[in-house]
Design a protein around this motif. Structure first.
Motif, PDB file in Angstrom:
ATOM      1  N   ILE A 545       0.857  -1.194   0.000  1.00  0.00           N
ATOM      2  CA  ILE A 545       0.000   0.000   0.000  1.00  0.00           C
ATOM      3  C   ILE A 545       0.886   1.235   0.000  1.00  0.00           C
ATOM      4  O   ILE A 545       1.897   1.283   0.715  1.00  0.00           O
ATOM      5  CB  ILE A 545      -0.919   0.030   1.243  1.00  0.00           C
ATOM      6  CG1 ILE A 545      -1.757  -1.242   1.323  1.00  0.00           C
ATOM      7  CG2 ILE A 545      -1.820   1.261   1.213  1.00  0.00           C
ATOM      8  CD1 ILE A 545      -2.609  -1.343   2.584  1.00  0.00           C
ATOM      9  N   GLU A 549      -0.616   7.591   0.972  1.00  0.00           N
ATOM     10  CA  GLU A 549      -2.054   7.462   0.733  1.00  0.00           C
ATOM     11  C   GLU A 549      -2.744   6.884   1.967  1.00  0.00           C
ATOM     12  O   GLU A 549      -3.794   7.387   2.409  1.00  0.00           O
ATOM     13  CB  GLU A 549      -2.305   6.552  -0.467  1.00  0.00           C
ATOM     14  CG  GLU A 549      -3.788   6.300  -0.736  1.00  0.00           C
ATOM     15  CD  GLU A 549      -4.021   5.221  -1.784  1.00  0.00           C
ATOM     16  OE1 GLU A 549      -5.170   4.756  -1.902  1.00  0.00           O
ATOM     17  OE2 GLU A 549      -3.046   4.839  -2.470  1.00  0.00           O
ATOM     18  N   LEU A 550      -2.159   5.823   2.535  1.00  0.00           N
ATOM     19  CA  LEU A 550      -2.730   5.226   3.744  1.00  0.00           C
ATOM     20  C   LEU A 550      -2.704   6.216   4.896  1.00  0.00           C
ATOM     21  O   LEU A 550      -3.675   6.329   5.666  1.00  0.00           O
ATOM     22  CB  LEU A 550      -1.952   3.959   4.117  1.00  0.00           C
ATOM     23  CG  LEU A 550      -2.332   3.292   5.445  1.00  0.00           C
ATOM     24  CD1 LEU A 550      -3.796   2.824   5.420  1.00  0.00           C
ATOM     25  CD2 LEU A 550      -1.392   2.128   5.757  1.00  0.00           C
ATOM     26  N   LYS A 553      -5.589   8.644   4.984  1.00  0.00           N
ATOM     27  CA  LYS A 553      -6.836   8.018   5.442  1.00  0.00           C
ATOM     28  C   LYS A 553      -6.796   7.754   6.949  1.00  0.00           C
ATOM     29  O   LYS A 553      -7.814   7.865   7.642  1.00  0.00           O
ATOM     30  CB  LYS A 553      -7.089   6.728   4.669  1.00  0.00           C
ATOM     31  CG  LYS A 553      -7.369   6.957   3.185  1.00  0.00           C
ATOM     32  CD  LYS A 553      -7.662   5.664   2.464  1.00  0.00           C
ATOM     33  CE  LYS A 553      -7.907   5.922   0.973  1.00  0.00           C
ATOM     34  NZ  LYS A 553      -9.102   6.742   0.713  1.00  0.00           N
ATOM     35  N   SER A 586       5.635   8.427   6.997  1.00  0.00           N
ATOM     36  CA  SER A 586       4.790   9.246   6.113  1.00  0.00           C
ATOM     37  C   SER A 586       5.063  10.727   6.339  1.00  0.00           C
ATOM     38  O   SER A 586       5.573  11.133   7.394  1.00  0.00           O
ATOM     39  CB  SER A 586       3.317   8.947   6.367  1.00  0.00           C
ATOM     40  OG  SER A 586       2.947   9.368   7.675  1.00  0.00           O
ATOM     41  N   TYR A 630      -3.188  -8.811   8.339  1.00  0.00           N
ATOM     42  CA  TYR A 630      -2.984  -8.191   7.031  1.00  0.00           C
ATOM     43  C   TYR A 630      -1.977  -9.060   6.289  1.00  0.00           C
ATOM     44  O   TYR A 630      -0.773  -8.996   6.547  1.00  0.00           O
ATOM     45  CB  TYR A 630      -2.491  -6.753   7.171  1.00  0.00           C
ATOM     46  CG  TYR A 630      -2.150  -6.112   5.839  1.00  0.00           C
ATOM     47  CD1 TYR A 630      -3.145  -5.897   4.878  1.00  0.00           C
ATOM     48  CD2 TYR A 630      -0.848  -5.733   5.538  1.00  0.00           C
ATOM     49  CE1 TYR A 630      -2.840  -5.307   3.652  1.00  0.00           C
ATOM     50  CE2 TYR A 630      -0.537  -5.142   4.322  1.00  0.00           C
ATOM     51  CZ  TYR A 630      -1.529  -4.938   3.379  1.00  0.00           C
ATOM     52  OH  TYR A 630      -1.226  -4.366   2.164  1.00  0.00           O
ATOM     53  N   ASP A 661      -4.921  -2.734   0.100  1.00  0.00           N
ATOM     54  CA  ASP A 661      -5.832  -1.619  -0.141  1.00  0.00           C
ATOM     55  C   ASP A 661      -5.976  -0.803   1.146  1.00  0.00           C
ATOM     56  O   ASP A 661      -6.248  -1.356   2.222  1.00  0.00           O
ATOM     57  CB  ASP A 661      -7.198  -2.161  -0.581  1.00  0.00           C
ATOM     58  CG  ASP A 661      -8.183  -1.057  -0.897  1.00  0.00           C
ATOM     59  OD1 ASP A 661      -8.233  -0.623  -2.064  1.00  0.00           O
ATOM     60  OD2 ASP A 661      -8.899  -0.630   0.036  1.00  0.00           O
ATOM     61  N   ALA A 662      -5.808   0.508   1.046  1.00  0.00           N
ATOM     62  CA  ALA A 662      -5.833   1.375   2.226  1.00  0.00           C
ATOM     63  C   ALA A 662      -7.190   1.340   2.922  1.00  0.00           C
ATOM     64  O   ALA A 662      -7.268   1.285   4.164  1.00  0.00           O
ATOM     65  CB  ALA A 662      -5.478   2.804   1.832  1.00  0.00           C
ATOM     66  N   ASP A 663      -8.271   1.380   2.162  1.00  0.00           N
ATOM     67  CA  ASP A 663      -9.602   1.360   2.780  1.00  0.00           C
ATOM     68  C   ASP A 663      -9.854   0.027   3.482  1.00  0.00           C
ATOM     69  O   ASP A 663     -10.441  -0.012   4.577  1.00  0.00           O
ATOM     70  CB  ASP A 663     -10.676   1.595   1.709  1.00  0.00           C
ATOM     71  CG  ASP A 663     -10.650   3.024   1.180  1.00  0.00           C
ATOM     72  OD1 ASP A 663     -10.377   3.941   1.982  1.00  0.00           O
ATOM     73  OD2 ASP A 663     -10.879   3.214  -0.025  1.00  0.00           O
ATOM     74  N   PHE A 665      -7.613  -1.889   4.770  1.00  0.00           N
ATOM     75  CA  PHE A 665      -6.764  -1.908   5.966  1.00  0.00           C
ATOM     76  C   PHE A 665      -7.475  -1.219   7.125  1.00  0.00           C
ATOM     77  O   PHE A 665      -7.532  -1.748   8.244  1.00  0.00           O
ATOM     78  CB  PHE A 665      -5.427  -1.229   5.657  1.00  0.00           C
ATOM     79  CG  PHE A 665      -4.401  -1.347   6.757  1.00  0.00           C
ATOM     80  CD1 PHE A 665      -3.502  -2.384   6.778  1.00  0.00           C
ATOM     81  CD2 PHE A 665      -4.349  -0.397   7.782  1.00  0.00           C
ATOM     82  CE1 PHE A 665      -2.550  -2.491   7.793  1.00  0.00           C
ATOM     83  CE2 PHE A 665      -3.417  -0.495   8.801  1.00  0.00           C
ATOM     84  CZ  PHE A 665      -2.510  -1.548   8.805  1.00  0.00           C
ATOM     85  N   ILE A 666      -8.017  -0.052   6.877  1.00  0.00           N
ATOM     86  CA  ILE A 666      -8.715   0.690   7.937  1.00  0.00           C
ATOM     87  C   ILE A 666      -9.999  -0.030   8.339  1.00  0.00           C
ATOM     88  O   ILE A 666     -10.358  -0.079   9.524  1.00  0.00           O
ATOM     89  CB  ILE A 666      -9.002   2.126   7.468  1.00  0.00           C
ATOM     90  CG1 ILE A 666      -7.672   2.885   7.354  1.00  0.00           C
ATOM     91  CG2 ILE A 666      -9.951   2.842   8.429  1.00  0.00           C
ATOM     92  CD1 ILE A 666      -7.783   4.269   6.781  1.00  0.00           C
TER      93      ILE A 666
END
Length: 708
Positions: A545, A549-550, A553, A586, A630, A661-663, A665-666
């Protein structure tokens, strides 16, 4: 003293088999061992001989020069006696220390002839005589203003030799020491102190001229049990203005490399140890002494030496560094220095040399000097920071060391660890140990760092062992026995987990981590700890990922992710692997790659735990944390050398995110929040970590006490 006789006999038998000879005798090995252990003192001349020497020239006038020649052991040469004969002929007093048993028939006949000369005094000695005592007796005997020293040399022209000395001394009268610039300065660049601080053998004083009164005063209170670095001992405190450094090459040739003896090697090791003891193994003094010893080792290893001599050099290095560690001296840099000086790793590939080292080491290290030897990885020091460590240190003597892996002195370090192990009644580790790291499997207990029953490990019983392994629950015992090829697995719990029940530690960890990274109280922390992977090449992890980007989010949901690389990769990336994880801090600070806290601190500071295939998830089970998986390469991992002992992920009652996928993951985080309340979660926890109840240290202490 401990009984070394059976060990010595084994060394003799094995060495003679390797070398195809019978020359390695019990007396020889015993002498070497006793010398290194400082059990064998150097001899001084008897009172009768000393008194006799004092009276030889007592009634005669002082001479300008007199000569002292060391002609025993490896310092004998045929041409030496021709030069001594010329000196005696022209009237110079000469004291010759010799041992007829070291000499050829031709040399013995020359000694017999010299005994007839009035100016020649010959005294029989051996390698085991104190050089300091011999020099002091020489100054008393010869009655001269200056003393010139021989050890071995080619034949010289006495007249031109004396003329050169006369010229140098007349131009520099009143000096205490006369030495050539080449001799004085050689090696200055590497040591900072000149070659006199590096030249370790008796040949170091060959061709050096001393004022007799200075020499007597310098050695009057010297230690007669130290023979090496003799020139250094004589001139170490003399002011440079009292030294004449003249532009002249060496007056005498150096010793032939093939003549290095076992006694020389043992003597250098012994006196290095004595020097370290004299500075109480202090950091500053020890660095200088280890630097000198490294130079000696390099010089010795360049010689034409056989298997036993190589083995003795390596053994001496191991023993010296082992003693430094026992005295709490950090010698990691010196392990690397010694390894590079003589290429330990390459030499250890020769089974004969390595086999000899392993047979000599036990002779040097006495058993049962300490109760417990504990060894851990530098990146995983949970035992050393546990309540168990405090309890065991109160009751027993403990030697605690770190096992560094993937370093260029790995094999050398293993041998030093093996010496620590031999000296202890019991060896404890948090990981499996290579068999070349310790003695006696029946005296080895592994307090395994991993919990539960999840996956296979890269464990080869041919090379590694766990002894008795302590595991996290009784339900895991049979599986651990089979997996680790051991007859003994005991479900007492994991001592490293007791801290997870310490509320003060948990609160302190949480506060420190949040303060370090500026995490607000109303935000949640996810701790992500993927497992170690072993494939065709070493690599860490492919996160998959985009980090930034992650992170954006995560910020929207008031979440932070902290990750930490697996301990195996903390030191060896630059040598063995490529970081293919794509993991980095990040830009907005919501994704953090930590290098400041240990695993347990991060575990106690988080609100949710994430892994792929790591058994570290069971630490989170103990804390009853929300957990999700994950894992985006399940099929690939199953085919690798690790693999699973269970049906992954079906046997684990946790949410799975199998796409990068970031979404997702959350979303995995939110799905995990209700998991700790389920019956399946609690049953799985009970099976894998039931004995990890905060009281493991006491149970393990009771077990260890029963063994000791």
């Amino acid at each position: 003293m401990f009984n070394i006789q059976p060990l010595i006999e084994n060394v003799i038998k094995r060495t003679n088999t390797l070398l195809g000879t019978k020359y390695v005798t019990e007396e020889l090995v015993n002498s070497i061992v006793m010398k290194i252990l400082n059990k064998e003192k150097y001899e001084c001349l008897s009172a009768d001989i000393a008194d006799g020497l004092k009276n030889v020239f007592q009634k005669e006038e002082k001479q300008k020069y007199a000569f002292v020649a060391f002609c025993f052991g490896r310092y004998v040469s045929d041409n030496l006696f021709d030069s001594l004969n010329d000196l005696v002929k022209v009237g110079y007093r000469t004291l010759i220390y010799t041992n007829p048993s070291d000499c050829t028939k031709k040399v013995r006949s020359k000694i017999k002839w010299l005994k007839r000369k009035r100016n020649a005094v010959i005294v029989d000695v051996s390698d085991n005589h104190s050089y300091v005592d011999l020099i002091l007796r020489a100054t008393e005997c010869l009655r001269s203003e200056k003393l010139v020293f021989y050890t071995f040399m080619d034949k010289i022209n006495v007249r031109s030799f004396i003329n050169r000395l006369d010229a140098v001394i007349s131009e520099n009268d009143g000096k205490d020491v006369y030495v050539s610039s080449e001799y004085w300065n050689a090696g200055r660049e590497s040591s900072g102190n000149g070659s006199i601080y590096q030249n370790w053998s008796l040949s170091g004083i060959s061709g050096v001229v001393f004022r007799s009164e200075f020499l007597t005063e310098s050695l009057r209170n010297a230690d007669t049990n130290k023979n090496q670095w003799l020139l250094n001992r004589i001139v170490k405190d003399v002011a440079k203005e009292s030294v004449c450094i003249y532009e002249e090459q060496y007056l005498f040739n150096k010793i032939a490399s093939s003549e290095i003896t076992l006694t020389d090697i043992a003597g250098a090791a012994k006196e290095t140890i004595l020097e370290l003891e004299s500075v109480n193994f202090g950091c500053d003094g020890a660095d200088v002494i280890l630097g000198r010893f490294n130079q000696v080792v390099r010089d010795l290893f360049r010689c034409n030496i056989d298997v036993l001599k190589k083995a003795l050099i390596f053994t001496s290095v191991c023993y010296v560094l082992y003693l430094c560690e026992i005295h709490k001296l950090d010698v990691e840099k010196w392990k690397q220095v010694f390894c590079r000086s003589v290429d330990f790793c390459h030499t250890f590939t020769y089974k004969e040399v390595y086999g000899m080292i392993c047979r000599i080491l036990p002779v040097l290290v006495e058993e049962n000097q300490t109760d417990i030897f504990i060894v851990e990885n530098p990146e995983m020091t949970d035992i050393g920071k546990s309540r168990f460590f405090e309890l065991i240190s109160e009751k027993y003597s403990v030697d605690y060391q770190l096992k560094r892996s993937y370093v260029d002195y790995y094999r050398l370090n293993n041998l030093i660890l093996k010496m620590h192990s031999r000296a202890a009644r019991l060896t404890l580790s948090s990981v499996s140990l290579r068999k070349d790291m310790y003695y006696y499997p029946e005296r080895h207990i592994t307090l395994w760092h991993g919990l539960g029953w999840l996956k296979k490990t890269v464990f080869t019983p041919q090379n590694y062992s766990v002894g008795t392994i302590i595991c996290s629950s009784k339900a895991c015992e049979e599986g651990y026995k089979a997996h680790f090829h051991t007859d003994s697995a005991i479900g007492l719990g994991c001592v490293q987990t007791d801290r997870l029940y310490d509320e003060d530690f948990i609160n302190s960890s949480r506060e420190k981590v949040r303060q370090k990274y500026g995490i607000p109280d109303d935000c949640k922390v996810i701790f992500f700890a993927p497992t170690f992977r072993m494939g065709g090449k070493r690599h860490y992890y492919n996160f998959g990922i985009d980090i930034d980007e992650l992170a954006e989010k995560l910020k929207e949901h008031n979440l932070y992710v902290i990750t930490k690389r697996h301990h195996i990769f903390q030191e060896d990336f630059r040598d063995f692997g490529t970081d293919e994880s794509g993991v980095h801090d990040s830009e907005n600070g919501h994704f953090i790659v930590d290098s400041s806290f240990n695993f347990t601190e991060l575990m106690c500071s988080c609100d949710c735990f994430v892994t792929d295939y790591s058994s570290s998830m069971y630490y989170a089970f103990i804390l009853k944390l929300p957990i999700f998986l994950y894992a985006t390469d399940i099929d690939e991992y199953k085919k690798g050398p690790n693999g699973f002992e269970i049906d992954y992920p079906n046997d684990i009652p946790l949410p799975l995110v199998d796409k990068p996928d970031a979404d997702e993951f959350i979303n995995g985080y939110y799905r995990s929040l209700s998991v700790p309340l389920t019956e399946e979660y609690l049953e799985y926890r009970k099976f894998n970590v039931q004995e990890c109840d905060g009281k493991v240290a006491e149970r393990v202490m009771d077990y260890i006490s029963s063994m000791l």
